[in-house]
Design an enzyme around this catalytic site. Sequence first.
Site, mmCIF file in Angstrom:
data_model
loop_
_atom_site.group_PDB
_atom_site.id
_atom_site.type_symbol
_atom_site.label_atom_id
_atom_site.label_comp_id
_atom_site.label_asym_id
_atom_site.label_seq_id
_atom_site.Cartn_x
_atom_site.Cartn_y
_atom_site.Cartn_z
ATOM 1 N N HIS A 174 35.822 24.251 29.792
ATOM 2 C CA HIS A 174 36.452 23.475 30.860
ATOM 3 C C HIS A 174 35.610 22.222 31.129
ATOM 4 C CE1 HIS A 174 39.072 26.919 32.147
ATOM 5 N NE2 HIS A 174 38.109 27.580 31.518
ATOM 6 N N HIS A 223 41.437 20.184 32.001
ATOM 7 C CA HIS A 223 40.987 21.364 32.738
ATOM 8 C C HIS A 223 40.388 22.441 31.839
ATOM 9 C CE1 HIS A 223 40.800 24.762 35.412
ATOM 10 N NE2 HIS A 223 41.398 24.133 36.394
ATOM 11 N N GLU A 238 39.072 44.222 52.971
ATOM 12 C CA GLU A 238 38.427 44.933 51.868
ATOM 13 C C GLU A 238 37.997 43.998 50.750
ATOM 14 O OE1 GLU A 238 41.172 48.013 53.748
ATOM 15 O OE2 GLU A 238 41.303 45.897 53.172
ATOM 16 N N HIS A 255 48.777 56.429 50.843
ATOM 17 C CA HIS A 255 47.379 56.594 51.236
ATOM 18 C C HIS A 255 46.688 57.716 50.467
ATOM 19 C CE1 HIS A 255 48.470 53.852 54.363
ATOM 20 N NE2 HIS A 255 47.315 53.958 54.979
#
Length: 684
Positions: free
Chosen positions: A40, A277, A426, A489
């Site tokens: 890059h 890029h 999280e 869950h």
Amino acid sequence: MSVEIPEKGSLSQESDLDQLCIDTIRCLAMDAVQKANSGHPGLPMAMAPVAHLLYTRVLKHNPADPDWPDRDRFVLSAGHGSMLLYSILHLTGYDLPLSELERFRQWDSRTPGHPERVLGHVLTPGVETTTGPLGQGFANGVGMAMAERFLRDRYGSEVMDHRIFSICSDGDLMEGVSAEAASLAGHLRLGRLVYLYDDNHITIDGGTALSFTGEDVEARFRAYGWHTLAVEHVNDLEELQAAIDAGIAEEERPTLIRVRSIIGYPAPHKQGTSKAHGSALGEDEVRATKEILGFDPDAHFVVPDRVREAYAPCRDRGARLQADWEDRFAGWKDEQPQLAAEWKRAWAGQPEPGLEAALPRFDPEETPKLATRAAAGKVLDAVASHLPTMVGGSADLAGSTLVILPGDDAFGPGTTGRTVHWGIREHAMGSAVNGLVLHGGIVRPYGATFLVFSDYMRPAVRLSALMKLPVIWIYTHDSVGVGEDGPTHQPIEHYAALRAIPGLTVFRPGDANETAQAWRAALEPGRGPVCLLLTRQNLPTIPPDVVGDGPLKGAYVRAEGSGDGTDAIIVATGSEVGVAMAAHSKLSDQGVSVRVVSMPCWELFEEQGQEYQDSVLTPGIPTVSVEAGVSMGWSKWADASVAIDRFGASAPGDVVMAELGITPDHVAATVLETIERRSGKGSA
């Protein structure tokens, strides 16, 4: 797709030399990517002025000693632009020779495609963390800033007083993990963060207008509680310096500096486009760009003598900065001998004396049953004083995970305790936990949530394993025993998914005493990341003398068969050890001699010698595994599996277990079938 190119701004008073240095970075980046035909080039070419300024006039760093404790940290969150970092590290005198830049992205080079750091092993001096997955470095920096503040408050600004700088990209800011981390950093008022956002309006697919419009990034970050600034011309070093100085001066809020740049500048045909890029510019474009910059188009990896001379003072400046710190440190040690001794042990990864003796032993008569999540909390209570630099907490689940450092203030906007309330973040928790330990290894962090939400943290957990970080991932509610919350869950595939990560040690203890031993293993110096998978429901306590140090070997014999020989082996983990013991009793009543093996950790068992492995899981004896998750992977250890190869259901936990076949009767029947099948094969 091209974008509007802002006019080039003025340089500093040393304009000609600054320009030559910056253009050297650009040419090194072009040459390395072109030679590798991979990489890059656009970001390094665009942000070369930022790297030049940071490493020559801003960062507190010493190329001769990249790991001295009170250095500023620099995180290239936009890790795809790695040649920017490698070029400036080489030029400022780090142990990264030009020959390694020429080996960019090649096997066993010190210049991998994205920056890599492995704790305890120096691959590329000056690289603070492994970046590339966008947003991870951004959140690592937040964890580093938390570590700096914690250590500064604990040990004093004489020995810990620095900042964390980062270059991040549009991609970093689009990833959700950076949003979570930015929100947390703003809440905590981490004023030692200064991030420079490369606003180049380009992604791999094209202009950012394809997917990133209608958003005012500065306004978003101000809403998070950040201090924001803008630099409209990346080539204007005076404007850049003023913005960075303002960010450094802001101690109450983290700072985001939006820097308008041109990707691939000044490549005549590809600057400002996605073609600059993610791939080499091409030989013709590289030649044309070098001609624009006044470099010989036929020469490669050239560093002019004037540039060498310009960067040479970086080593002297760094040596002076470190020497000043060492003088302060020597005085501090004399004044604070107890803290200094603690500091030395913590940097070495050593707990305070007496940790092993402090580990609790759970007596079945006193504690007949206990959830392993509760046992883990009791262990943490017992050993916390021996781990003064342990920092951690839960993602808004402290009342459920039960792992809270005792008697300590929270780590908050105005406090620097050891208990972190991560909020429902999280993703950020995982990456910031990595950042806490990446600060130098002195902080021993943990993060806790339900096992099913380890999916949210997987990129960070994977990187903790890749970097061999001594972090502890605590996951409770580890099976369908969660019950009524239902399949959303109830973890099913998660044991296998975590065990699939190389270098990750996964513990699923079968009772309170196994949990204590799992903690012991997790805290061993030199061990990488450890997962503790813990139950919500109570489990029978195994006598501590039976458990012994068996969990440290990964597996051990929980009970032998009732006869002279062994007809079959049942190997189980976690809550299913109790199920296996009940099946053992049923089979014994039928005259079948069965050994029960508790196997809380596959990885540690694999580390044992073949003789020990064979003494536990003896070859030739029919073996059945029992675990309330997918059967994937158990074929390595067992001939048959009692498992759950489907999603769970909403009902009381014991009902779900029974309906899905995690019962003593089903285990016993499976053992008998396996013996019969093996016997039939033998007679054939």
